[in-house]
Design a protein around this motif. Structure first.
Motif, short mmCIF file in Angstrom:
data_model
loop_
_atom_site.label_atom_id
_atom_site.label_comp_id
_atom_site.label_asym_id
_atom_site.label_seq_id
_atom_site.Cartn_x
_atom_site.Cartn_y
_atom_site.Cartn_z
N ARG A 34 0.85 -1.18 0.00
CA ARG A 34 0.00 0.00 0.00
C ARG A 34 0.88 1.23 0.00
O ARG A 34 1.77 1.37 0.84
N LYS A 35 0.62 2.10 -0.94
CA LYS A 35 1.42 3.30 -1.10
C LYS A 35 1.38 4.18 0.15
O LYS A 35 2.36 4.82 0.51
N ASP A 36 0.24 4.16 0.84
CA ASP A 36 0.08 4.98 2.03
C ASP A 36 0.72 4.36 3.27
O ASP A 36 0.78 4.99 4.32
N LYS A 37 1.21 3.11 3.16
CA LYS A 37 1.82 2.43 4.30
C LYS A 37 3.10 1.71 3.89
O LYS A 37 3.22 0.50 4.05
N PRO A 38 4.09 2.44 3.37
CA PRO A 38 5.31 1.78 2.91
C PRO A 38 6.09 1.10 4.03
O PRO A 38 6.83 0.16 3.79
N HIS A 39 5.90 1.55 5.27
CA HIS A 39 6.61 0.94 6.40
C HIS A 39 6.17 -0.50 6.66
O HIS A 39 6.86 -1.25 7.34
N LEU A 40 5.03 -0.91 6.08
CA LEU A 40 4.55 -2.28 6.28
C LEU A 40 5.04 -3.25 5.21
O LEU A 40 4.84 -4.46 5.32
N GLN A 41 5.72 -2.74 4.19
CA GLN A 41 6.18 -3.61 3.11
C GLN A 41 7.13 -4.69 3.60
O GLN A 41 7.10 -5.81 3.11
N ARG A 42 7.95 -4.37 4.56
CA ARG A 42 8.88 -5.39 5.06
C ARG A 42 8.15 -6.59 5.64
O ARG A 42 8.63 -7.71 5.58
N TYR A 43 6.95 -6.36 6.20
CA TYR A 43 6.19 -7.46 6.80
C TYR A 43 5.53 -8.33 5.74
O TYR A 43 5.46 -9.54 5.90
N LEU A 44 5.09 -7.72 4.66
CA LEU A 44 4.53 -8.55 3.60
C LEU A 44 5.64 -9.31 2.88
O LEU A 44 5.44 -10.44 2.46
N LEU A 45 6.84 -8.72 2.80
CA LEU A 45 7.98 -9.45 2.22
C LEU A 45 8.35 -10.63 3.12
O LEU A 45 8.62 -11.72 2.64
N LEU A 46 8.34 -10.39 4.42
CA LEU A 46 8.63 -11.46 5.38
C LEU A 46 7.59 -12.58 5.25
O LEU A 46 7.94 -13.76 5.21
N GLY A 47 6.31 -12.19 5.12
CA GLY A 47 5.25 -13.19 4.97
C GLY A 47 5.38 -13.99 3.69
O GLY A 47 5.03 -15.17 3.66
N ALA A 48 5.89 -13.38 2.64
CA ALA A 48 6.10 -14.11 1.39
C ALA A 48 7.25 -15.09 1.51
O ALA A 48 7.27 -16.12 0.84
N LEU A 49 8.21 -14.80 2.39
CA LEU A 49 9.39 -15.65 2.57
C LEU A 49 9.19 -16.79 3.57
O LEU A 49 9.71 -17.89 3.38
N ILE A 50 8.46 -16.53 4.64
CA ILE A 50 8.37 -17.48 5.76
C ILE A 50 7.99 -18.90 5.32
O ILE A 50 8.63 -19.86 5.76
N PRO A 51 6.98 -19.10 4.46
CA PRO A 51 6.65 -20.49 4.10
C PRO A 51 7.78 -21.26 3.41
O PRO A 51 7.83 -22.49 3.49
N ASP A 52 8.70 -20.56 2.76
CA ASP A 52 9.81 -21.24 2.08
C ASP A 52 11.08 -21.33 2.94
O ASP A 52 11.99 -22.09 2.59
N LEU A 53 11.16 -20.61 4.03
CA LEU A 53 12.37 -20.64 4.86
C LEU A 53 12.74 -22.04 5.33
O LEU A 53 13.92 -22.40 5.31
N PRO A 54 11.77 -22.89 5.75
CA PRO A 54 12.15 -24.24 6.16
C PRO A 54 12.81 -25.05 5.05
O PRO A 54 13.65 -25.91 5.32
N MET A 55 12.45 -24.76 3.79
CA MET A 55 13.07 -25.47 2.67
C MET A 55 14.55 -25.11 2.57
O MET A 55 15.38 -25.98 2.27
N PHE A 56 14.88 -23.85 2.82
CA PHE A 56 16.28 -23.44 2.78
C PHE A 56 17.05 -24.08 3.94
O PHE A 56 18.18 -24.54 3.74
#
Length: 189
Positions: A16-38
């Motif tokens: 969301r353009k109005d909430k750029p500070h939250l982007q790191r959390y959506l990036l983290l959420g996109a990564l978490i399900p694959d972290l155990p594979m790594f």
């Protein structure tokens, strides 16, 4: 889907353009399900020294690894954390969980032999999709090409929204690498 595609597509859909500070959390959420594979790969390949063929045909399917991997892909557990996020009014937790759910939704339809138990621990059910993002015998070349096209379109959408040259450079580099890997994958299979 490949991890980088999850990250880029989730960022395009959820940022969301109005909430750029939250982007790191959506990036983290996109990564978490694959972290155990790594973690799995590092342990099996570098700590135990198992060959690639054994890692992906035998070791991956050991119950302890499946449980570890599936906990991070378990929709009921993600929904519980999402509920806690709503209760605490934590946008960071909500964005992270929504991104994890989007990741799981994509994986649900793109895994066959390596399907996750998305309803773990409530059910042991695995949906073996008729298509796969990597398995050529299950339309992997076509699905991978579609994934790359969607990822590039999502990147085009994201590019002007990124504020730094570094972020834009990383986005371009990830897309170039994905295309090169696809070309290598398509020529091998």
């Amino acid at each position: 889907m490949n991890t980088q595609s999850h990250v880029i597509i989730n960022a395009a859909l959820l940022s969301r353009k109005d909430k750029p500070h939250l982007q790191r959390y959506l990036l983290l959420g996109a990564l978490i399900p694959d972290l155990p594979m790594f973690v799995f790969f590092v342990v099996e390949a570098f700590m135990f020294g198992h060959p690639q063929q054994q890692i992906w045909s035998e070791r991956y399917f050991l119950p302890q690894w499946q449980n570890f991997i599936d906990i991070f892909n378990a929709v009921p557990l993600i929904l519980i954390v999402l509920g806690i996020g709503y209760r605490l009014k934590s946008e960071a937790v909500k964005f992270c969980c929504l991104s994890m759910l989007l990741h799981c939704a994509a994986d649900f339809f793109l895994h066959h032999d390596d399907a996750h138990r998305h309803f773990f621990p409530l059910l042991q059910f695995r949906f073996s999709s008729p298509i796969s993002y990597w398995d050529a015998a299950r339309y992997g070349r076509i699905v991978s090409l579609i994934e790359i096209v969607i990822t590039i379109l999502a990147s085009i959408y994201l590019f002007p929204r990124l504020n730094s040259r570094i972020a834009r450079g990383v986005l371009i580099a990830v897309n170039c690498l994905s295309v090169l890997l696809y070309i290598g994958f398509a020529t091998l299979n």
